[in-house]
Scaffold this motif. Structure first.
Motif, short mmCIF file in Angstrom:
data_model
loop_
_atom_site.label_atom_id
_atom_site.label_comp_id
_atom_site.label_asym_id
_atom_site.label_seq_id
_atom_site.Cartn_x
_atom_site.Cartn_y
_atom_site.Cartn_z
N PHE A 278 -74.82 56.10 107.00
CA PHE A 278 -73.85 56.92 107.71
C PHE A 278 -73.93 58.37 107.27
CE2 PHE A 278 -69.65 58.89 107.72
CZ PHE A 278 -69.39 58.87 109.08
N PHE A 279 -73.93 58.58 105.94
CA PHE A 279 -73.92 59.96 105.47
C PHE A 279 -75.27 60.64 105.68
CE2 PHE A 279 -70.06 58.78 103.10
CZ PHE A 279 -69.27 59.76 103.63
N VAL B 99 -69.51 80.03 100.42
CA VAL B 99 -68.48 81.06 100.43
C VAL B 99 -69.13 82.45 100.40
CG1 VAL B 99 -66.68 82.09 99.04
CG2 VAL B 99 -66.61 79.69 99.53
N VAL C 228 -70.78 77.07 108.80
CA VAL C 228 -69.87 75.94 108.59
C VAL C 228 -70.62 74.61 108.71
CG1 VAL C 228 -67.84 74.79 109.49
CG2 VAL C 228 -67.86 77.24 109.27
N ILE D 82 -71.13 69.71 95.61
CA ILE D 82 -70.06 70.28 96.43
C ILE D 82 -69.52 71.54 95.78
CG2 ILE D 82 -67.72 69.86 97.24
CD1 ILE D 82 -68.56 66.97 97.70
N LEU D 83 -69.34 71.48 94.46
CA LEU D 83 -68.77 72.62 93.74
C LEU D 83 -69.65 73.86 93.90
CD1 LEU D 83 -66.64 73.50 91.71
CD2 LEU D 83 -68.12 72.71 89.92
N ALA E 122 -71.98 63.61 99.40
CA ALA E 122 -71.51 62.24 99.63
C ALA E 122 -72.64 61.24 99.45
CB ALA E 122 -70.91 62.13 101.02
N VAL F 256 -70.78 74.32 98.31
CA VAL F 256 -69.67 74.67 99.20
C VAL F 256 -68.83 75.76 98.56
CG1 VAL F 256 -67.71 73.81 100.46
CG2 VAL F 256 -69.67 72.35 100.12
N GLY F 257 -68.52 75.61 97.26
CA GLY F 257 -67.64 76.57 96.62
C GLY F 257 -68.29 77.89 96.34
N VAL G 35 -71.93 69.02 102.19
CA VAL G 35 -70.94 68.02 101.80
C VAL G 35 -71.50 66.62 102.01
CG1 VAL G 35 -68.69 67.05 102.37
CG2 VAL G 35 -68.96 69.49 102.18
N ALA H 195 -72.28 74.06 105.55
CA ALA H 195 -71.33 73.55 104.55
C ALA H 195 -71.13 72.05 104.72
CB ALA H 195 -70.00 74.28 104.68
N ILE I 268 -72.92 60.54 95.94
CA ILE I 268 -71.82 59.70 95.47
C ILE I 268 -72.05 58.25 95.87
CG2 ILE I 268 -69.34 59.30 95.65
CD1 ILE I 268 -69.01 62.29 95.88
N THR I 269 -72.59 58.02 97.08
CA THR I 269 -72.89 56.63 97.46
C THR I 269 -73.95 56.04 96.56
OG1 THR I 269 -74.27 57.61 99.14
CG2 THR I 269 -72.30 56.52 99.90
N ILE J 221 -70.43 65.79 92.86
CA ILE J 221 -69.34 66.75 92.69
C ILE J 221 -69.91 68.14 92.42
CG2 ILE J 221 -67.43 67.39 91.19
CD1 ILE J 221 -66.65 65.21 92.97
N ASP K 138 -72.06 60.28 90.72
CA ASP K 138 -70.84 61.01 91.04
C ASP K 138 -70.89 62.45 90.56
OD1 ASP K 138 -70.13 58.62 91.92
OD2 ASP K 138 -68.31 58.40 90.73
#
Lengths: 454, 200
Positions: free
Chosen positions: B17-18, B75, B40, B66-67, B51, B70-71, B47, B43, B54-55, B63, B59
């Protein structure tokens, strides 16, 4: 014919895809939480729900035994719904609390009309906002305008899984713990940016500039403070950080003596507190939504429920920030057991008291301090907080090293009797040395901005 | 009904899925004509990558992905779009250079080559076993009661720290030096012409 046309034109593709996306996300989160916690701790609830379906099968016929994953999904969805309701109530009642505290400071009464002493005011506000029309400006980017409150609101809710409500009451004690909280801030920035861009309004655009610059800058001192805490506790998990303060040691590290991290990390606490206030866009750092300059900035063009989402997100974020500060510096749920309450409930009470204290200070700041200018804000961050935070990080490293030496007598330069007195003397010496070094590093930075940079 | 239990395959379902999500969002990056939408979509694509990590029970990596992306990076991209206003609203830019054929064939060739290399690589034992007989493993696991523990095999953060500080320390430091050089270069580049001359 006209009706048909209307229907064809009004298929809300964006909304449907958004709802499907959120659904997929919730399912993924439930699966991940289930994979992390394991269903054995959920066995009773699991059984009761399975029995419920079996009873249904017996009475009405039907598929009966559902796949295990589905049961777990249902259970975790119910748990998440519970947390959601609690968080929404916290978000709504924070507004009332803030208004009451501000009224107390300004010698007013605050809201009094709805319910006894105004207790039902947030509910009335919510109902009022529900009825209002959601207006989208003509020139706005409809998709971004629609997405922005959602993107602001979802990470605020996602942060809830980390909150240590009490002893054994951390919803999910993630392995990456505190970094997760940090990563969620990224989505907040994205949401504010989308709101600013989607509104097609110069005030919102300026607010977007300010917000993004501010959030990106204030993340850096925050990261240094978090790293110092991780050095002291030896773990990223929230539960381990709290345990390191209560018991003095965890599986991976710790100081060897119980102490709330606000004592060895007082500078870190101040910096983290200021950065958290700045990250949640609160006065005196609320440049992104300055009512008097920017007509409330990035949510100028928002009405009704979408506007409410921004505000709920803000208050939930304040709550999460206060909880993280409590967990990192104030010992989390640590505190003596209260009479008649039992261990768990008294830990919840202590946690709530500390969070309320932090919240009170944040509102206090709002009630007393004027807003900073943009250049002052940036100067505070880049010329003050970041150097102090870096020095603090370095000192923490030295402190942890000295403490390790203290714990291993083989490394001592002088042979001393290993007793409680020497231990305490060493701790006091290390603390004093640390404060002295911190003062040496920071005294220049704590001067008023004019004196130093003239 | 127990034969229909899909629980052991949930990770694989989420992975696909991801993966699909990331690819669709990447297509959005390429094909959407407004630059803000591109950012966007990028982004969201990143993400999705987080994910995916993470799957796969990484983890920490997810994270951090994303940090950082995306962050930080997204930005910055959005910020530069805001600052430059590279496009007027409502104007769509179309790429009119005739490079699509060559670009497409180059990308296809590259991905084919990388794919064959992936196929040839001798992966570590644990992974190979998992890939080879995951059916048996998971059907066995689904009956016994250790599924949470099996799914819970997240990569511990200490392992990452050990890796960065012990065997890969040199590479890690070299990467940071490259970043430092880039940053110094940008600072010098952004200075006005006169000051640059005076310094050099």
């Amino acid at each position: 014919m006209k009706l048909l046309e209307w229907r064809v034109r009004r298929v809300p593709v964006g909304k449907i895809s958004l709802i499907l996306g959120i659904l997929a996300f919730v399912l993924f989160a439930t699966w991940k939480i289930w994979a992390l916690t394991g269903y054995w701790s959920l066995e009773p609830a699991f059984d009761s729900i399975r029995n419920f379906f079996l009873n249904l099968r017996d009475k009405f016929g039907g598929p009966g035994e559902l796949p295990m994953g589905l049961y777990n999904t249902i259970i975790i969805t119910l748990k998440l719904l519970g947390i959601l309701v609690v968080l929404l109530l916290i978000g709504a009642y924070s507004t009332l609390m803030e208004r009451k505290i501000l009224a107390f400071m300004q010698d007013r009464l605050g809201p009094t009309r709805v319910g006894p002493r105004g207790i039902l005011q947030p509910i009335a506000d919510g109902l009022k906002l529900l009825q209002k029309e959601c207006i989208v400006p003509l020139g706005a980017d409809r998709n971004f305008h629609y997405l922005a409150p959602v993107i602001c609101f979802i990470p605020a809710l996602m942060g809830a899984v980390l909150i240590p409500f009490g002893k054994g009451l951390i919803p999910v004690d993630l392995n990456v713990g505190i970094l997760y909280f940090f990563a969620l801030g990224a989505f907040g920035e994205l949401g504010i940016f989308l709101a600013a861009w989607g509104s097609n309004n110069k005030y919102s655009a300026i607010a977007g500039f300010r917000a993004v610059a501010q959030l990106v800058s204030y993340e850096i001192p925050m990261a240094f403070c978090i790293m110092s805490i991780v050095l002291l506790s030896g773990s990223l998990k929230i539960g381990d950080i709290i345990n390191a303060q209560i018991e003095g040691a965890t599986a991976y590290g710790g100081l060897g003596f119980p102490i709330w991290f606000i004592v060895p990390q007082f500078l870190g606490f101040l910096i983290f507190f200021l950065s958290a206030v700045a990250e949640t866009n609160r006065t005196p750092f609320d440049l992104a939504e300055a009512e008097s300059e920017l007509v409330s900035g990035f949510h100028t063009e928002y009405t009704g429920l979408r506007w409410a989402f921004f505000f709920l997100a803000e208050y939930v974020n304040i709550f999460i920030g206060a909880s993280i500060i409590t967990a990192m510096y104030l010992g989390g749920y640590a505190g003596p057991e209260l009479p008649f309450l039992g261990i768990t409930l008294s830990s919840v009470v202590w946690f709530c008291l500390k969070v309320f204290l932090i919240f009170f200070i944040i509102v206090w700041l709002r009630g007393t301090l004027p807003r900073l200018r943009v250049d002052q804000l940036m100067m505070l961050c880049w010329k003050r907080l970041i150097p102090i935070a870096m020095a603090n990080f370095l000192l923490t490293g030295i402190f942890v090293f000295a403490n390790t030496v203290r714990l291993t007598p083989q490394l001592w330069p002088v042979h001393l009797e290993n007793s409680a007195y020497t231990s305490i003397a060493a701790i006091v010496f290390i603390l004093i040395a640390m404060f002295g070094l911190a003062w040496f590093f920071a005294k220049d930075l704590l001067k008023p901005i004019k004196e130093r940079d003239a | 009904m127990n034969n229909l239990d899909l629980t052991p395959y949930v990770p694989w379902i989420w992975f696909s899925f991801f993966g699909l999500f990331t690819l669709v969002m990447a297509l959005g990056v390429v094909f959407h004509r407004k630059i803000v939408y591109n950012a966007v979509f990028l982004a969201l694509s990143l993400v999705g990558t987080g994910a995916l990590y993470i799957t796969l029970n990484a983890d920490f990596l997810g994270i951090v992905q994303i940090l950082l992306y995306v962050g930080g990076i997204i930005v910055l991209i959005l910020f530069s779009i805001l600052l430059t206003r590279g496009e007027e609203r409502g104007v769509e830019y179309v790429n009119r250079n005739k490079q699509s054929f060559w670009a497409f064939s180059l990308i296809m060739g590259l991905s084919l080559w990388i794919g064959t290399q992936f196929w040839k690589v001798q992966w570590p034992d644990a992974n190979r076993n998992l890939a080879a007989n995951h059916w048996e493993r998971y059907s066995e696991i689904a009956t016994i009661k250790t599924l949470p523990q099996i799914l819970n095999r997240t990569v511990p953060v200490e392992a990452i720290g050990d890796g960065l500080m012990k065997p890969y320390l040199l590479i890690f430091e070299l990467a940071s030096i490259v970043l430092l050089v880039a940053m110094v270069g940008v600072v010098i580049y952004m200075k006005p012409e006169k000051e640059r001359g005076a310094d050099a």
